[in-house]
Write an enzyme that holds these catalytic residues in place. Structure first.
Site, PDB file in Angstrom:
ATOM      1  N   SER A  32       7.924 -21.100  36.708  1.00 52.97           N
ATOM      2  CA  SER A  32       6.645 -21.817  36.620  1.00 52.97           C
ATOM      3  C   SER A  32       6.902 -23.213  36.097  1.00 52.97           C
ATOM      4  CB  SER A  32       5.702 -21.089  35.652  1.00 52.97           C
ATOM      5  OG  SER A  32       4.565 -21.900  35.389  1.00 52.97           O
ATOM      6  N   TYR A  57       5.360 -16.688  27.490  1.00 49.57           N
ATOM      7  CA  TYR A  57       5.516 -16.750  28.959  1.00 49.57           C
ATOM      8  C   TYR A  57       6.449 -17.903  29.364  1.00 49.57           C
ATOM      9  CZ  TYR A  57       3.685 -17.728  33.757  1.00 49.57           C
ATOM     10  OH  TYR A  57       3.525 -18.006  35.101  1.00 49.57           O
TER      11      TYR A  57
HETATM   12  N1  LIG Z   1      -0.516 -18.192  40.544  1.00 48.88           N
HETATM   13  C1  LIG Z   1      -0.090 -19.290  39.933  1.00 48.88           C
HETATM   14  O1  LIG Z   1      -0.794 -20.300  39.833  1.00 48.88           O
HETATM   15  C2  LIG Z   1       1.302 -19.322  39.357  1.00 48.88           C
HETATM   16  C3  LIG Z   1       1.745 -20.516  38.776  1.00 48.88           C
HETATM   17  C4  LIG Z   1       3.031 -20.570  38.259  1.00 48.88           C
HETATM   18  C5  LIG Z   1       3.834 -19.444  38.299  1.00 48.88           C
HETATM   19  N2  LIG Z   1       3.374 -18.296  38.855  1.00 48.88           N
HETATM   20  C6  LIG Z   1       4.249 -17.147  38.863  1.00 48.88           C
HETATM   21  O2  LIG Z   1       4.288 -16.619  40.157  1.00 48.88           O
HETATM   22  C7  LIG Z   1       4.431 -15.190  40.106  1.00 48.88           C
HETATM   23  C8  LIG Z   1       3.345 -14.535  40.925  1.00 48.88           C
HETATM   24  O3  LIG Z   1       2.105 -14.986  40.472  1.00 48.88           O
HETATM   25  P1  LIG Z   1       0.738 -14.394  41.065  1.00 48.88           P
HETATM   26  O4  LIG Z   1      -0.369 -15.241  40.550  1.00 48.88           O
HETATM   27  O5  LIG Z   1       0.881 -14.155  42.501  1.00 48.88           O
HETATM   28  O6  LIG Z   1       0.751 -13.007  40.292  1.00 48.88           O
HETATM   29  P2  LIG Z   1      -0.293 -11.858  40.282  1.00 48.88           P
HETATM   30  O7  LIG Z   1      -1.452 -12.138  41.166  1.00 48.88           O
HETATM   31  O8  LIG Z   1      -0.559 -11.619  38.845  1.00 48.88           O
HETATM   32  O9  LIG Z   1       0.487 -10.682  40.973  1.00 48.88           O
HETATM   33  C9  LIG Z   1       1.442 -10.085  40.290  1.00 48.88           C
HETATM   34  C10 LIG Z   1       1.960  -8.898  41.073  1.00 48.88           C
HETATM   35  O10 LIG Z   1       2.885  -8.363  40.176  1.00 48.88           O
HETATM   36  C11 LIG Z   1       2.589  -6.980  39.946  1.00 48.88           C
HETATM   37  N3  LIG Z   1       2.851  -6.710  38.531  1.00 48.88           N
HETATM   38  C12 LIG Z   1       2.267  -7.268  37.454  1.00 48.88           C
HETATM   39  N4  LIG Z   1       2.761  -6.728  36.332  1.00 48.88           N
HETATM   40  C13 LIG Z   1       3.684  -5.817  36.709  1.00 48.88           C
HETATM   41  C14 LIG Z   1       4.537  -4.915  36.014  1.00 48.88           C
HETATM   42  N5  LIG Z   1       4.556  -4.845  34.688  1.00 48.88           N
HETATM   43  N6  LIG Z   1       5.347  -4.122  36.749  1.00 48.88           N
HETATM   44  C15 LIG Z   1       5.345  -4.167  38.089  1.00 48.88           C
HETATM   45  N7  LIG Z   1       4.552  -4.989  38.802  1.00 48.88           N
HETATM   46  C16 LIG Z   1       3.742  -5.785  38.118  1.00 48.88           C
HETATM   47  C17 LIG Z   1       1.134  -6.799  40.332  1.00 48.88           C
HETATM   48  O11 LIG Z   1       0.923  -5.520  40.865  1.00 48.88           O
HETATM   49  P3  LIG Z   1       0.345  -4.310  39.973  1.00 48.88           P
HETATM   50  O12 LIG Z   1      -0.781  -4.853  39.174  1.00 48.88           O
HETATM   51  O13 LIG Z   1      -0.037  -3.295  40.987  1.00 48.88           O
HETATM   52  O14 LIG Z   1       1.492  -3.852  39.138  1.00 48.88           O
HETATM   53  C18 LIG Z   1       0.943  -7.864  41.409  1.00 48.88           C
HETATM   54  O15 LIG Z   1       1.236  -7.329  42.683  1.00 48.88           O
HETATM   55  C19 LIG Z   1       4.404 -14.835  38.613  1.00 48.88           C
HETATM   56  O16 LIG Z   1       5.701 -14.740  38.118  1.00 48.88           O
HETATM   57  C20 LIG Z   1       3.726 -16.029  37.981  1.00 48.88           C
HETATM   58  O17 LIG Z   1       4.125 -16.204  36.652  1.00 48.88           O
HETATM   59  C21 LIG Z   1       2.118 -18.212  39.379  1.00 48.88           C
END
Ligand SMILES: NC(=O)c1ccc[n+]([C@@H]2O[C@H](COP(=O)([O-])OP(=O)(O)OC[C@H]3O[C@@H](n4cnc5c(N)ncnc54)[C@H](OP(=O)(O)O)[C@@H]3O)[C@@H](O)[C@H]2O)c1
Length: 256
Positions: A147, A160
């Site tokens: 991130s 985080y």
């Molecule tokens: N979205 C943004 O703006 C953004 C910005 C910077 C970085 N990121 C990074 O990008 C990545 C993806 O972000 P996102 O927004 O797409 O995430 P998200 O919507 O929170 O999706 C996360 C996925 O991870 C799974 N997950 C969460 N906790 C888990 C656990 N303990 N064990 C196994 N699976 C788990 C969830 O499925 P279940 O709930 O079914 O387990 C879900 O499918 C993350 O690392 C985040 O930090 C995102």
């Protein structure tokens, strides 16, 4: 071979943690479109089933594996199962990243450890297992989704970013340790993306205005916009890219 062929993932096997929704799902869908067999992981069967159905309905090849990232033993067992069933494992995307926004003083040691286990220790464990498989194959792609908050900070969000910077260090170290075996290790650092988890925030007028002001492209990222970077790093097109952090943030982190 055309330049497009260098982006093909035909015959590759890819594991994407958190591939059931959000950025992980978009990455899995793109990899499958490019020809890979993808394994999406998460904790919720219904989410993973829907993801696999969407990918296979589009003509892709996919399967699900259910485990909590904090369960390191379960993660290792899944790696062994995939390797046994598919005979190879070419791409690992460590995409799960849980967040707990609280002042640092509000964290107990156990709360810190829980978050570090889900966000960093899990990725170290999976990467270590998979890298040895890739080393034996003489080919592999390790990708961590970090991130921009690893480099930019705001109060009430210390653990985080600490985990994300740990992941960057891991990818750089593995780039050096496994490069000689044909295994590259890189990171993608997203900025603000309007994923399902961020939906309320991304629709909030104040946050729309914030993006207009602070992101040179003047908007939130669309989840699909992560896929170019991911496909590039996973493919032969990035055969000489190793130890790199590819920022995908519309320019947010370079604007004063
Ligand atoms: N979205 C943004 O703006 C953004 C910005 C910077 C970085 N990121 C990074 O990008 C990545 C993806 O972000 P996102 O927004 O797409 O995430 P998200 O919507 O929170 O999706 C996360 C996925 O991870 C799974 N997950 C969460 N906790 C888990 C656990 N303990 N064990 C196994 N699976 C788990 C969830 O499925 P279940 O709930 O079914 O387990 C879900 O499918 C993350 O690392 C985040 O930090 C995102």
């Amino acid at each position: 071979m055309s330049v497009y062929d260098r982006f093909s993932l035909d015959g590759r096997v890819a594991l994407i943690t958190g591939g059931g929704r959000g950025l992980g799902f978009e990455i899995a869908l793109a990899f499958a479109e490019a020809g890979a067999h993808v394994v999406v992981t998460g904790r919720t069967a219904a989410t993973l089933d829907a993801a696999v159905a969407a990918i296979t309905q589009g003509g892709g090849s996919a399967q699900a594996a259910i485990f909590d990232m904090a369960d390191l033993e379960a993660g290792r067992a899944v790696i062994a199962d995939i390797h046994k069933a598919c005979g190879r494992l070419d791409i690992l995307v460590n995409n799960v990243g849980a967040r707990d926004r609280r002042p640092l003083a509000a964290f107990s040691d156990d709360a810190v450890l829980d978050l570090i286990k889900t966000d960093l220790l899990s990725a170290i464990s999976l990467s270590r297992e998979v890298a040895e498989i890739m080393k034996a194959q003489g080919h592999g792609r390790l990708i961590a989704v970090t991130s921009i908050v690893g480099e930019m900070a705001r109060p009430g969000d210390a653990i985080y970013p600490a985990a994300k910077q740990g992941l960057t260090g891991l990818m750089r170290s593995m780039a050096v340790e496994y490069g000689a075996h044909g295994v590259t290790s890189n990171a993608i650092a997203p900025g603000m993306f309007a994923t399902e988890t961020n939906a309320a925030m991304a629709e909030n007028p104040d946050m729309v205005a914030f993006a207009r002001q602070r992101v040179p492209l003047q908007r939130w990222g669309r989840p699909r916009e992560i896929t170019g970077a991911a496909l590039f790093l996973a493919s032969d097109a990035a055969s000489f890219v190793n130890g790199h952090v590819l920022t995908v943030d519309g320019g947010r982190s370079v604007q004063l």
